[in-house]
Design an enzyme around this catalytic site. Sequence first.
Site, PDB file in Angstrom:
ATOM      1  N   ARG A 172       0.667  -1.191   0.130  1.00  0.00           N
ATOM      2  CA  ARG A 172      -0.039  -0.117  -0.012  1.00  0.00           C
ATOM      3  C   ARG A 172       0.815   1.203   0.099  1.00  0.00           C
ATOM      4  O   ARG A 172       0.631   2.180  -0.736  1.00  0.00           O
ATOM      5  CB  ARG A 172      -0.721   0.116   0.978  1.00  0.00           C
ATOM      6  CG  ARG A 172      -2.169  -1.036   1.024  1.00  0.00           C
ATOM      7  CD  ARG A 172      -3.008  -0.947   2.356  1.00  0.00           C
ATOM      8  NE  ARG A 172      -2.064  -1.280   3.580  1.00  0.00           N
ATOM      9  CZ  ARG A 172      -2.503  -1.217   4.683  1.00  0.00           C
ATOM     10  NH1 ARG A 172      -3.817  -0.471   4.962  1.00  0.00           N
ATOM     11  NH2 ARG A 172      -1.952  -1.452   5.596  1.00  0.00           N
ATOM     12  N   ASN A 199      -6.376  -2.510   2.120  1.00  0.00           N
ATOM     13  CA  ASN A 199      -6.750  -3.917   2.136  1.00  0.00           C
ATOM     14  C   ASN A 199      -8.156  -4.365   2.354  1.00  0.00           C
ATOM     15  O   ASN A 199      -8.921  -3.687   3.118  1.00  0.00           O
ATOM     16  CB  ASN A 199      -5.840  -4.122   3.330  1.00  0.00           C
ATOM     17  CG  ASN A 199      -4.154  -4.355   3.274  1.00  0.00           C
ATOM     18  OD1 ASN A 199      -3.727  -4.222   2.149  1.00  0.00           O
ATOM     19  ND2 ASN A 199      -3.703  -4.345   4.187  1.00  0.00           N
TER      20      ASN A 199
END
Length: 733
Positions: free
Chosen positions: A21, A39
């Site tokens: 990320r 996520n």
Amino acid sequence: MSARVGRKLRVAGVVQGVGFRPFVHRLASRLRLSGQVGNDVEGVFIEIEGTQENVAEFLTALCRDAPPRARIDRVQVSERPARGTTGFRISTSRAGTRPAALVPADVGTCADCLRELFDPADRRYRYPFVNCAHCGPRYTIVRAVPYDRARTTMARFPMCAACRAEYTDATNRRFHAEPTCCSGCGPRLVLGDSPDPLGEAVARLAEGQVLAVKGLGGFHLAVLAAHPAAAAVLRARKRRPDKPFAVMVADLRQAAELCEVDDAEALSDPRGPIVLLPRRAGAPVSEAVAPGTNELGLLLPYTPLHHLLLRELDEPIVLTSGNVSDEPIAHRHARSLGEVADAVLTHDRPIRSPADDSVVRGGRVLRRARGFAPEPVSLPVRTPRPILACGAELKNTFCLVRDERAFLSPHLGDLSDHATFTRFATTVEHFGRLFGITPRVVAHDLHPDYRSTRYATDLAGVDLVGVQHHHAHAASCLAENGEKGPVIAVVFDGTGYGPDGTIWGGEFLVADLAGYRRIGHLKPVPMPGGATAIRQPWRMAAAYLPEVRLPVARRNESRWGPVVAMARNGVNAPLTSSAGRLFDAAAALLDVRDVITYEGQAAVELEQRADPSTSDGYRAGTEGLVVCGEDLLRALVADLCAGVDPGVVAARFHNGVADAIVACCTAAREETGLTSVALSGGVFQNALLLRRTVDGLRRSGFRVLTHRRVPPNDGGISLGQAAVAAALVSCAS
């Protein structure tokens, strides 16, 4: 100015807990894209918008420049309208009902964290839990997915202001690194009531004491590797008479002082496996560390605590699993180690999922655990129904399958131990929750007395698939290599339940994932005393060559006659085609070992005796594709009686087994037309035998499949069972 476009992406693979990320955030920000990344239970979701050129560059760079520990299996891209959003953010993770995200394995300390660890000016100087987005605990601390701090055992440690600032800073390598912590807010070391736990630990090791150390996947037991009394005490307390201990060294320089480091890449692997390497003559390591072998299992420090200990001591340490005998590794507390360790260096970060150290030899995984599990293996078939494969009794692993992904558990051990079986059952449940898999099909070994088999047959509401042991070995090799077969499969191991009522273990099969046909094997011989013959290899020498008058017969003179009679009369002497028992007989005849204290010990030490420069081998007669192992042993005895060097004799035996394999595969090719051979089974952990066999097969024009990422021993059985079940379910649907 180009028109703005929007895209929605779903990324599947190992993309949580590996800095993915933050990587997406930096990439999108550099390309002036707006949107979000987060996520969820399936992996990572991304929404972006920007110019068409920049969006195209983003899509290219997403896979090309991904973090080194990430593994992208699939990227799904769909169009969405541009909404005129500004800025790019990491959004709150989305929970769900069916987890499908992949949980990353634990990763050894990275170079950046090491610099901080030993930099007096850094705020994490000498902090034994330093980590970042690129390293540190992962699988062993995860309680559930999506992978966020709240779903790990780090949830009990609220971040301080300084750590929170790093965690929310897109330019920092701890940006959204979930285990982020420091001495002000994170886990702490404890050694009794000592104000300096690390210093106390170093002092106790220097005094020759046995220290229990809590690591990533559980407790280890440590002593100085060069301290003979300490190593001997550890052996006695741990009730481990002969099996080698692993040795942790500070760096590659120290490793090169102990061993010929011909596999520096494996030793430097951030997954931190134990690597078996040739020991240097005169290496400053106590003989009690690894008796009976000219190899050492070395590993480098893979946690900050290990680095601190090794830096302070400036000499290698034994680092072996924190357990007694065959019990599972301790991970919650060290009470079970109270009679083994003189002191306990522990910490307050809980371990959710224990994991032993992985073991590698010659680039091939022999024990798949910490650092490798639970990252999946892709099967060559896709199953429409979720599968559980329960594995074998020894070196147990299990495997859960969804679609084409096979999730192998870490090495669990011998299920005949009650505590290990309990851990097996609880780990199956945890894996099921973690990966959102509720099995509908359960595969198991055909042996009715295996605890893994009984576990399977006790489950309600599932369809059972029994898989013959050696077919599972062959299927494991096929699956690891992404193939369905058919192939000629050579499966050599110690024992396996044979459908004909005998004990198999030296098998030539024609096999694919869905089935097999036995086309050859080693000629069966009695195992006098049954399982006792496994622990006492001299019994196999008596069964093969009852009339022999070598020292092995004289050493066991009082029992030799009764054991020979037992074999001849078939009383408590089941027939076996086991290659493992053939190697045991050779080891006993060569005076290597009459009695073993750990599985495969006689064969391991026999390999160590062999002179690798010897190129010729003994010849075994065959009847069809039935190999007469007795011929190899008679030739061995003749050489011994003629005064031939035992190292040459051991090598000729190995070469003779390899030549027999090549001869049988060549005959099988004439019968079947197959030109690919799969080699599996624990006997192929023997590097000399494997090398000679592979070389001989390739010279004879065969394509050879071997194991590298999954053990050839029973640790790979669950993958083979899963592949067989997947193939059968796929065919039936």
